[in-house]
Design a protein around this motif. Structure first.
Motif, PDB file in Angstrom:
ATOM      1  N   ARG A  93      46.186  36.060  44.983  1.00  0.00           N
ATOM      2  CA  ARG A  93      46.184  34.856  44.166  1.00  0.00           C
ATOM      3  C   ARG A  93      45.231  35.012  42.985  1.00  0.00           C
ATOM      4  O   ARG A  93      45.493  34.553  41.880  1.00  0.00           O
ATOM      5  CB  ARG A  93      45.778  33.626  45.000  1.00  0.00           C
ATOM      6  CG  ARG A  93      45.903  32.325  44.181  1.00  0.00           C
ATOM      7  CD  ARG A  93      44.945  31.235  44.632  1.00  0.00           C
ATOM      8  NE  ARG A  93      43.561  31.612  44.655  1.00  0.00           N
ATOM      9  CZ  ARG A  93      42.755  31.634  43.587  1.00  0.00           C
ATOM     10  NH1 ARG A  93      43.195  31.340  42.389  1.00  0.00           N
ATOM     11  NH2 ARG A  93      41.493  31.985  43.725  1.00  0.00           N
ATOM     12  N   THR A  94      44.105  35.690  43.206  1.00  0.00           N
ATOM     13  CA  THR A  94      43.137  35.867  42.121  1.00  0.00           C
ATOM     14  C   THR A  94      43.719  36.672  40.962  1.00  0.00           C
ATOM     15  O   THR A  94      43.379  36.426  39.807  1.00  0.00           O
ATOM     16  CB  THR A  94      41.851  36.540  42.638  1.00  0.00           C
ATOM     17  OG1 THR A  94      42.196  37.762  43.310  1.00  0.00           O
ATOM     18  CG2 THR A  94      41.092  35.621  43.585  1.00  0.00           C
ATOM     19  N   THR A  95      44.600  37.609  41.274  1.00  0.00           N
ATOM     20  CA  THR A  95      45.254  38.384  40.208  1.00  0.00           C
ATOM     21  C   THR A  95      46.117  37.472  39.344  1.00  0.00           C
ATOM     22  O   THR A  95      46.061  37.541  38.112  1.00  0.00           O
ATOM     23  CB  THR A  95      46.127  39.510  40.813  1.00  0.00           C
ATOM     24  OG1 THR A  95      45.293  40.374  41.577  1.00  0.00           O
ATOM     25  CG2 THR A  95      46.844  40.292  39.723  1.00  0.00           C
ATOM     26  N   ILE A  96      46.885  36.600  39.989  1.00  0.00           N
ATOM     27  CA  ILE A  96      47.740  35.670  39.249  1.00  0.00           C
ATOM     28  C   ILE A  96      46.873  34.725  38.417  1.00  0.00           C
ATOM     29  O   ILE A  96      47.152  34.479  37.241  1.00  0.00           O
ATOM     30  CB  ILE A  96      48.654  34.878  40.202  1.00  0.00           C
ATOM     31  CG1 ILE A  96      49.542  35.831  41.026  1.00  0.00           C
ATOM     32  CG2 ILE A  96      49.499  33.863  39.435  1.00  0.00           C
ATOM     33  CD1 ILE A  96      50.359  36.804  40.212  1.00  0.00           C
ATOM     34  N   SER A  97      45.806  34.222  38.999  1.00  0.00           N
ATOM     35  CA  SER A  97      44.893  33.338  38.273  1.00  0.00           C
ATOM     36  C   SER A  97      44.304  34.046  37.064  1.00  0.00           C
ATOM     37  O   SER A  97      44.254  33.473  35.960  1.00  0.00           O
ATOM     38  CB  SER A  97      43.773  32.865  39.210  1.00  0.00           C
ATOM     39  OG  SER A  97      42.832  32.098  38.494  1.00  0.00           O
ATOM     40  N   ASP A  98      43.844  35.275  37.258  1.00  0.00           N
ATOM     41  CA  ASP A  98      43.250  36.036  36.148  1.00  0.00           C
ATOM     42  C   ASP A  98      44.247  36.261  35.020  1.00  0.00           C
ATOM     43  O   ASP A  98      43.907  36.163  33.840  1.00  0.00           O
ATOM     44  CB  ASP A  98      42.714  37.384  36.641  1.00  0.00           C
ATOM     45  CG  ASP A  98      41.439  37.252  37.459  1.00  0.00           C
ATOM     46  OD1 ASP A  98      40.804  36.174  37.417  1.00  0.00           O
ATOM     47  OD2 ASP A  98      41.087  38.232  38.148  1.00  0.00           O
ATOM     48  N   VAL A  99      45.496  36.549  35.361  1.00  0.00           N
ATOM     49  CA  VAL A  99      46.530  36.767  34.334  1.00  0.00           C
ATOM     50  C   VAL A  99      46.865  35.448  33.633  1.00  0.00           C
ATOM     51  O   VAL A  99      46.913  35.389  32.398  1.00  0.00           O
ATOM     52  CB  VAL A  99      47.793  37.413  34.952  1.00  0.00           C
ATOM     53  CG1 VAL A  99      48.954  37.385  33.972  1.00  0.00           C
ATOM     54  CG2 VAL A  99      47.497  38.839  35.385  1.00  0.00           C
TER      55      VAL A  99
END
Length: 80
Positions: A28-34
């Motif tokens: 989820r953090t990857t999606i948030s960062d993007v």
């Protein structure tokens, strides 16, 4: 695919960041960062999204139009 397009795609499917990430095999953090433009989407992330959601060029064009329309509506709401 731009970060806002990814967010629009996720919202179009009614998914939270965690649900979206789970479906494509990412954190989820990857999606948030993007989505928040802290990171650029990797080619493997874009490929996973394309495979999972069967993305076509026409659908990306639709999402970009949707983003543009949302921006216009948002701008009118703020200024009027």
């Amino acid at each position: 695919m731009r970060p806002h397009t990814i967010k629009s795609l996720r919202k179009f499917h009614g998914l939270t960041q965690a649900e979206f990430a789970s479906r494509i095999g990412y954190a989820r953090t990857t999606i948030s960062d993007v989505e928040n433009m802290r990171k650029n989407p990797s080619l493997s992330l874009l490929a996973a999204i394309t495979r999972q959601f069967e993305i076509t060029d026409e659908f990306i064009a639709f999402l970009r139009s949707f983003e543009k329309l949302n921006g216009i509506i948002h701008d009118c709401t703020i200024t009027h």
